[in-house]
Design an enzyme around this catalytic site. Structure first.
Site, PDB file in Angstrom:
ATOM      1  N   GLU A   1     -17.794 -18.004 -13.087  1.00 42.29           N
ATOM      2  CA  GLU A   1     -17.268 -17.156 -14.154  1.00 42.29           C
ATOM      3  C   GLU A   1     -18.053 -15.850 -14.279  1.00 42.29           C
ATOM      4  OE1 GLU A   1     -16.050 -20.984 -17.016  1.00 42.29           O
ATOM      5  OE2 GLU A   1     -17.510 -19.491 -17.704  1.00 42.29           O
TER       6      GLU A   1
ATOM      7  N   ASP B   1     -33.055 -30.502 -12.133  1.00 41.46           N
ATOM      8  CA  ASP B   1     -34.007 -31.597 -12.031  1.00 41.46           C
ATOM      9  C   ASP B   1     -33.296 -32.899 -11.658  1.00 41.46           C
ATOM     10  OD1 ASP B   1     -36.781 -32.561 -12.529  1.00 41.46           O
ATOM     11  OD2 ASP B   1     -35.815 -33.720 -14.127  1.00 41.46           O
TER      12      ASP B   1
END
Length: 566
Positions: A269, A218
């Protein structure tokens, strides 16, 4: 904030570890409070979403973007977050979240979670601590507190205006104010503070560990701010709102590169890497920062959303964004509707506004959103044509709940029922965004149109919703829902490389482009029918947004119609 243990569900065996799944995905935005209500309290919830997974499968979407589901007072539709690592009790629990994501993954649908990093809510534990702490404290440094102006410090630090209207500074006593670019209940976080940055990295891992496949960020362009004194005036800010050089003190600053590089390290990751898409209302030339592979990887373009139903505008926008995708290595993001704008079935039924970059929906809201101004039949016809144009383009398509039904904007909401802070902060000058957030109609003759088991609905549903209900449209092979289902199924079958080639035609109001594999998309933006030339007219019609003349020789495309051929 909540630190419940992540789900132990093994979702990796359900979905293939495809690092490029997002590049041409059809992503369906769910505004959870208005999608499906399982417990009958009038508010959509996570169990409601889980119950509708079969609907999403039949629709044919690849992913769900879930608007905020965190604990919230709903000062701004859930974008005022109390706790970034929990679920709003009105919507369910973390266990409900795990059940929902497991059901989505089992159905082959990924989940993109909305994350709100620019501001928390004023009920967040950090902000409550800040208010209880003295001026200059570490707790206040997580936010943006500044001394007031004037001899007694009672004047705001600047004349900046909130996006929702009124001052962007809220007094807290002792001559101090805090910054809120949005509602007063949404204090801006201080992204120059290392603790803020680290806590959001923790949040990204929390949801990624639970199986979230990506994040919609956002107001991604607002996190970094230059607050050195003297603060610029509101007029100066407005003059540089879409700065091309990153010089605006509040938007699109160079410091964002470092912030999002840290996010990218977290995303990488995971296998496959988590993805992100930036909501960044910046100049088109500035989207590279967010779409770069070292950053969020993808950024919304709202260009088609703001365009008139016009062949030249659509052509230029597609060309510009195809070039952008090639330069960044990202994929395009095509969108017509979301929770913040007037639904495109209504926008396309409004008089065009060449003076405001085609942003006719905004002007309609400012005029009060009267349904009397809308040509509903024309709006839906154009919306269907535009949708097939969009779904034919290379890149990802972001769809908003209800657009597959052809839902118009609800303009006739009583003032007493409105919820959007825009309406209240602007003293009724703008009616706000509630009209695109009305709960969906599922069953024509059921209480709340099947939104829930009772008649309760947090925003009032108009009686005319019955003709747009899912059960009505599912039974009609010519409905908008049936068109979306066929289009999304064909899209999966036909999509190849992220390329297109324009087909030259003699008529400037008609656009045609070919995709690899001989798939052609033709859209007639004009007011007269257009007969396709011999090279295209003898092809197989796969799908059309409006009926074609079966008696006509070749393929004749009516006005405001898109045809897919092969």
């Amino acid at each position: 904030m909540t630190d419940a243990q992540p789900s132990t569900l093994d979702t990796g065996t359900v979905l293939a570890a495809d690092p490029d799944w997002w590049r041409q995905a059809a992503v369906y935005q769910i505004y959870p409070r208005s999608f499906a209500d399982a417990n009958g309290d009038g508010i959509g919830d996570l169990k409601g979403i889980t119950s509708r997974v079969p609907y999403l499968v039949e629709l044919g979407v690849d992913a769900v973007w879930l608007s905020p589901f965190y604990p919230s007072a709903l000062a701004d539709g859930g974008y005022d977050v109390d706790d970034y690592r929990d679920v709003d009790p009105k919507l369910g629990t973390l266990a409900d979240f795990d059940e929902m994501i497991a059901a989505l993954h089992a159905a082959g649908i990924r989940l993109i979670a909305d994350i709100v990093p620019n501001h928390s809510s004023n009920r967040h534990e950090w902000f409550r601590e800040a208010l209880a702490s003295p001026k200059g404290s570490a707790a206040r440094d997580r936010y943006i507190f500044r001394d007031g102006e004037g001899s007694d410090g009672t004047q705001p630090p600047s004349d900046w205006q909130s996006i929702f209207g009124g001052s962007a500074w809220e007094p807290v006593g002792e001559g101090q104010f805090y910054l809120h670019l949005f509602a007063p209940e949404q204090p801006d976080l201080n992204w120059a503070n290392r603790e803020v940055r680290d806590d959001f990295l923790r949040t990204l891992r929390f949801w990624s560990d639970r199986g979230v496949d990506g994040f919609r960020v956002d107001v991604a362009h607002a996190l970094a701010k230059d607050l050195t004194y003297p603060l610029r005036s509101h007029a100066e800010l407005e003059a540089t709102k879409l700065a091309e050089d990153g010089s605006h003190p509040l938007w699109d600053r160079e410091e964002l590169d470092e912030i999002y590089a840290e996010w990218r390290a977290v995303f990488d990751e995971y296998d496959p890497p988590r993805i992100a898409v930036a909501e960044a209302w910046v100049a088109p030339t500035r989207r590279h920062r967010y779409a770069a592979p070292t950053s969020l990887g993808q950024a919304f373009n709202f260009d088609l959303l703001r365009a008139n139903f016009d062949a030249a505008e659509f052509h230029e926008i597609v060309d510009r964004n195809m070039t952008f995708a090639g330069e960044t290595g990202s994929s395009n993001t095509w969108v017509f509707s979301n929770h913040d704008v007037v639904r495109h079935a209504t926008r396309y039924g409004l008089p065009e506004d060449d003076s405001n970059e085609g942003d006719v929906g905004k002007q309609w809201l400012l005029r009060g959103g009267s349904p009397a101004e809308v040509d509903e039949a024309l709006g839906l016809r154009r919306a269907r044509a535009a949708t097939l144009f969009l779904l034919g383009l290379p890149g990802s398509a972001y769809l908003y709940q209800g657009e597959e039904l052809g839902l118009p904007e609800v303009g006739e909401i009583p003032d007493a029922s409105r919820q959007d802070p825009t309406f209240f902060r602007n003293a009724g000058v703008e009616v706000g965004r509630d009209g695109c957030r009305v709960p969906l109609p599922w069953v024509a003759d059921a209480p709340s149109f099947g939104f829930g088991p009772t008649a309760a609905s947090h925003l009032p549903q108009p009686s005319w919703f019955a003709r747009y209900a899912v059960d009505v449209e599912a039974a009609d092979p010519d409905s908008t829902l049936s068109m979306y289902r066929r289009a999304l199924a064909l899209r999966h079958e036909l999509h190849g490389e992220e390329k297109l080639a324009w087909v030259t035609l003699d008529e400037p109001t008609v656009l045609a482009f070919q995709r690899p594999g001989g798939w052609t998309v033709v859209t007639n933006f004009g007011s007269s029918s257009f007969a396709l030339p011999d090279g295209l007219g003898g092809m197989e019609v796969l799908l059309a947004s409006a009926p074609l003349d079966a008696a006509a020789p070749g393929i004749v495309v009516p006005p405001a119609t898109t045809v897919w051929t092969r």
